[in-house]
Motif scaffolding. Sequence first.
Motif, short mmCIF file in Angstrom:
data_model
loop_
_atom_site.label_atom_id
_atom_site.label_comp_id
_atom_site.label_asym_id
_atom_site.label_seq_id
_atom_site.Cartn_x
_atom_site.Cartn_y
_atom_site.Cartn_z
N THR A 1 0.83 -1.21 0.00
CA THR A 1 0.00 0.00 0.00
C THR A 1 0.86 1.25 0.00
OG1 THR A 1 -1.80 -1.14 1.13
CG2 THR A 1 -1.79 1.26 1.28
N VAL A 2 1.93 1.23 0.80
CA VAL A 2 2.86 2.37 0.82
C VAL A 2 3.42 2.59 -0.58
CG1 VAL A 2 5.06 3.22 1.71
CG2 VAL A 2 3.45 2.09 3.25
N SER A 3 3.87 1.53 -1.21
CA SER A 3 4.45 1.63 -2.55
C SER A 3 3.44 2.18 -3.56
CB SER A 3 4.94 0.25 -3.01
OG SER A 3 5.50 0.33 -4.29
N ALA A 4 2.22 1.67 -3.50
CA ALA A 4 1.18 2.12 -4.43
C ALA A 4 0.86 3.60 -4.22
CB ALA A 4 -0.09 1.28 -4.24
N GLN A 5 0.77 4.02 -2.96
CA GLN A 5 0.46 5.42 -2.67
C GLN A 5 1.61 6.34 -3.08
OE1 GLN A 5 -2.48 6.91 -1.41
NE2 GLN A 5 -3.21 4.92 -2.09
N LEU A 6 2.84 5.88 -2.93
CA LEU A 6 3.98 6.67 -3.39
C LEU A 6 3.95 6.85 -4.91
CD1 LEU A 6 6.84 5.28 -1.15
CD2 LEU A 6 5.93 7.61 -1.14
N THR A 7 3.62 5.79 -5.61
CA THR A 7 3.52 5.87 -7.07
C THR A 7 2.45 6.87 -7.47
OG1 THR A 7 4.28 3.59 -7.31
CG2 THR A 7 3.06 4.54 -9.17
N ILE A 8 1.30 6.80 -6.82
CA ILE A 8 0.22 7.75 -7.10
C ILE A 8 0.69 9.17 -6.81
CG2 ILE A 8 -2.05 8.55 -6.30
CD1 ILE A 8 -2.68 5.50 -5.84
N GLY A 9 1.35 9.37 -5.69
CA GLY A 9 1.83 10.69 -5.31
C GLY A 9 2.81 11.28 -6.31
N VAL A 10 3.74 10.46 -6.76
CA VAL A 10 4.72 10.93 -7.76
C VAL A 10 4.01 11.31 -9.05
CG1 VAL A 10 6.66 10.22 -9.20
CG2 VAL A 10 6.68 9.72 -6.75
N HIS A 11 3.09 10.47 -9.50
CA HIS A 11 2.36 10.76 -10.75
C HIS A 11 1.53 12.04 -10.62
CE1 HIS A 11 3.53 7.31 -13.07
NE2 HIS A 11 3.16 6.48 -12.12
N LYS A 12 0.84 12.19 -9.50
CA LYS A 12 0.01 13.38 -9.32
C LYS A 12 0.85 14.65 -9.21
CE LYS A 12 -4.19 11.36 -7.44
NZ LYS A 12 -5.15 11.93 -8.38
N CYS A 13 2.00 14.57 -8.55
CA CYS A 13 2.89 15.73 -8.47
C CYS A 13 3.45 16.07 -9.84
CB CYS A 13 4.02 15.48 -7.47
SG CYS A 13 3.51 15.62 -5.74
N THR A 14 3.80 15.05 -10.62
CA THR A 14 4.29 15.28 -11.98
C THR A 14 3.23 15.98 -12.82
OG1 THR A 14 5.73 13.35 -11.83
CG2 THR A 14 5.20 14.14 -14.05
N GLU A 15 1.99 15.52 -12.72
CA GLU A 15 0.89 16.17 -13.43
C GLU A 15 0.69 17.60 -12.96
OE1 GLU A 15 -2.38 13.56 -12.64
OE2 GLU A 15 -1.65 12.02 -14.02
N PHE A 16 0.81 17.84 -11.66
CA PHE A 16 0.67 19.19 -11.11
C PHE A 16 1.73 20.11 -11.70
CE2 PHE A 16 1.36 22.60 -8.13
CZ PHE A 16 0.10 22.91 -7.67
N PHE A 17 2.98 19.65 -11.75
CA PHE A 17 4.07 20.46 -12.30
C PHE A 17 3.85 20.74 -13.78
CE2 PHE A 17 6.77 18.40 -8.84
CZ PHE A 17 6.62 19.47 -7.99
N ALA A 18 3.36 19.74 -14.52
CA ALA A 18 3.09 19.92 -15.95
C ALA A 18 2.01 20.97 -16.16
CB ALA A 18 2.69 18.59 -16.59
N ARG A 19 0.94 20.91 -15.37
CA ARG A 19 -0.12 21.93 -15.46
C ARG A 19 0.42 23.31 -15.13
NH1 ARG A 19 -3.07 18.13 -12.72
NH2 ARG A 19 -2.92 19.31 -10.78
#
Length: 65
Positions: free
Chosen positions: A40-58
Amino acid sequence: ILTKAIQSLPDRCRQIFTLRKIYNLSQAEIATRLGISECTVSAQLTIGVHKCTEFFARHRREARD
């Protein structure tokens, strides 16, 4: 911008992301501390990295416009 990106994450995801990336706890330490699996920790970290990447792109697109 990083603070805003982290604040935009869902609560659990933000908590896990902060413990790992800011406080440098291991995934095992986070799992034990929060009473969840390392998977679960690993999955949530992956989600967090992806969402932060999307935030930076926006943010970058908005800054150009």
